[in-house]
Design an enzyme around this catalytic site. Structure first.
Site, short mmCIF file in Angstrom:
data_model
loop_
_atom_site.label_atom_id
_atom_site.label_comp_id
_atom_site.label_asym_id
_atom_site.label_seq_id
_atom_site.Cartn_x
_atom_site.Cartn_y
_atom_site.Cartn_z
N GLU A 233 -69.55 -22.75 33.93
CA GLU A 233 -68.43 -21.87 33.56
C GLU A 233 -68.70 -20.55 34.26
O GLU A 233 -69.57 -19.78 33.83
CB GLU A 233 -68.40 -21.65 32.03
N CYS A 267 -64.52 -13.08 31.30
CA CYS A 267 -64.20 -13.95 32.44
C CYS A 267 -62.70 -14.20 32.52
O CYS A 267 -62.15 -14.32 33.61
CB CYS A 267 -64.97 -15.26 32.34
#
Ligand code: NAP
Length: 465
Positions: A233, A267
């Site tokens: 990720e 993010c």
């Protein structure tokens, strides 16, 4: 090897003071913890689903009860607003409860339709999962991996970011208090530069990492070399497309405040706002009005809206990205400077007129910087949204949801939210494509990443084929 000089410490981003330093573990200490996790797996994998679920419910309960203290710890270690920390801890408790409540159904055999006889998938855990996590959501990042995998019967060993050691240690304590058998969940104090060497350990059966592309690349390469399953990720540069029929006031509020969430260090933060030309001036004016009023200050105070960045380096990197992009010809509409006070504080910032070739066009900016692009039409908006190496999340903001969904389908990302910034919830998958990584966390897709979906095919004499 003995442990190197430690970089594992709490440095308070508000005061710039070191609060606590932890010793790095030696190779033999690390090996001992991995061996214990492997040993624990032998009984955890056959522990009843109800017992595993009870552990997760216990963790959720402890987290809810102590949410104020846990949130405060996040603030002290990485600077986030305490209200954001409380919301994060509540989300973690919901995630633990979600997997506890849904584990039995997720782990049930899946019957397959076959012409003769019977066939089904049996979901079986792999063993020790070594997981590397970043500092920006100190408890949520751990939870996203730990809850699903512990429910699935894997054991979990965490290497957290070096600047949030107290949160890492606290999570291990919570598991022990909740009744986790020794080795089911453990914490390693080791720097990022040493963690890839652990991937080859025979005790480790699978690995996951959330963080930057360079870290992900070297970690996954180590896993590839020894053929171990990995998920990554990584970073993102989410586009937030505003259509001409959007409610501009709502869109501006969502984008401008969304970009300040966690001081921009998310993010899935809306990092590139793409607005149709017809509404661009109004959008920029309204966003600037909002940023002029933002209260920057002590993240422990309720009135504060923008917290410091987590590290001096993080702040300096963002300031440099802004300065370089402005030198390259972009327009600094607002902000762009460090605050003249102790700690890692930066003004909320707005950049416009960013063109291909400028730093902010390609880079992920991990701070409170709203980059606004004006485009002529929807085709141009989609082209710009996809003109990035990242593919994590994205947003389409508009009144006509059919039209918004059509655009969402053309965005090359792992997630698109309509009329909302990219979000998080336990029942929805999370993850990206392109340089944002591979694999998923949460929901069914994430739950099965580190389970062996074993086919069992039954042929009887009567059904032989
Ligand atoms: P980072 O430097 O990659 O650190 C993340 C973690 O990786 C830390 O625990 C770090 O340990 C470790 N690490 C560093 N170098 C490593 C290596 N060579 N091998 C293995 N592990 C290593 O990331 P960051 O810059 O602090 O975090 C921000 C990045 O994470 C951003 O790009 C952000 O978008 C991304 N992120 C992505 C998601 C997502 O779900 N996609 C969520 C949150 C953040 P040390 O602290 O000891 O160096």
């Amino acid at each position: 090897m003995s442990a190197p000089v430690s970089s594992i410490k709490t440095l308070n981003p508000t005061t710039n003071k070191i609060e606590k330093v932890f010793k790095e573990m030696t190779d033999s200490q690390l090996d001992h913890i991995l061996a214990a996790a492997d040993q624990a797996f032998l009984s955890w994998k056959t522990t009843s689903i109800a017992t595993r679920a009870q552990l997760l419910h216990n963790v959720a309960k402890i987290m809810r009860t102590r949410k104020q203290a846990l949130a405060r710890l996040c603030t002290v270690e990485m600077g986030k607003l305490v209200a954001e920390g409380i919301a994060e801890v509540e989300l973690c408790a919901d995630i633990f409860d979600y997997y506890a409540d849904n584990g039995a159904q997720l782990l049930a055999d899946r019957q397959l339709t076959v012409k003769q006889g019977k066939a089904f998938l049996s979901y079986e855990p792999l063993g020790v999962l070594l997981t590397v996590q970043p500092w920006n959501f100190p408890f949520y990042q751990i939870t996203r991996t730990a809850a699903a995998n512990l429910m699935g019967g894997n054991t979990v060993v965490l290497k957290h970011a070096s600047n949030v050691p107290q949160c890492a240690e606290m999570m291990e304590k919570i598991f022990i208090e909740a009744g986790a058998p020794k080795g089911v969940y453990s914490n390693l104090f080791v720097s990022g530069s040493r963690v890839s060497q652990l991937v080859a350990s025979p005790y480790v059966k699978a690995v996951s990492l959330t963080g930057s592309a360079p870290a992900g690349s070297s970690y996954a390469a180590a896993a590839g070399k020894v053929i171990k399953k990995s998920t990554l990720e990584l970073g993102g540069s989410d586009a937030f497309i505003v259509l001409a029929d959007a409610n501009i006031e709502q869109a501006v509020n969502m984008a401008a405040f969304g970009r300040l969430w966690n001081a921009g260090q998310v993010c899935i933060s809306p990092k590139r706002i793409i607005v149709l030309e017809s509404v661009a001036d109004e959008f920029i004016r309204r966003a600037t009005d909002i940023y002029k009023q933002i209260v920057i200050g002590d993240p422990l105070e309720a009135k504060t809206q923008l917290a410091p960045l987590s590290t001096e380096k993080g702040l300096v990197d963002v300031l440099k990205q802004v300065e370089t992009t402005v030198k390259q010809g972009a327009r600094l509409v607002y902000g762009g400077h460090r605050l003249d006070r102790e700690g890692f504080f930066m003004q909320p910032t707005i950049l416009t007129d960013i063109k291909p070739g400028m730093l902010a066009y390609a880079d992920e900016i991990f701070g409170p910087v709203l980059c606004i692009y004006a485009v002529k039409n929807i085709e141009e908006a989609i082209k710009l949204a996809n003109d990035t190496e990242f593919g994590l999340g994205g947003t389409v903001f508009g009144n006509n949801t059919d039209e918004a969904v059509k655009i969402a389908r053309q965005m090359v990302t792992g997630m698109v939210y309509i009329n909302h910034i990219t979000g998080i919830s336990p029942e929805l998958p999370f993850g990206g494509t392109k340089q944002s990584g591979y694999g998923r966390e949460q929901a069914d897709a994430g739950f099965y990443e580190f389970l062996n979906a074993k086919l069992i095919r039954i042929t009887t004499p009567e059904s032989a084929y």
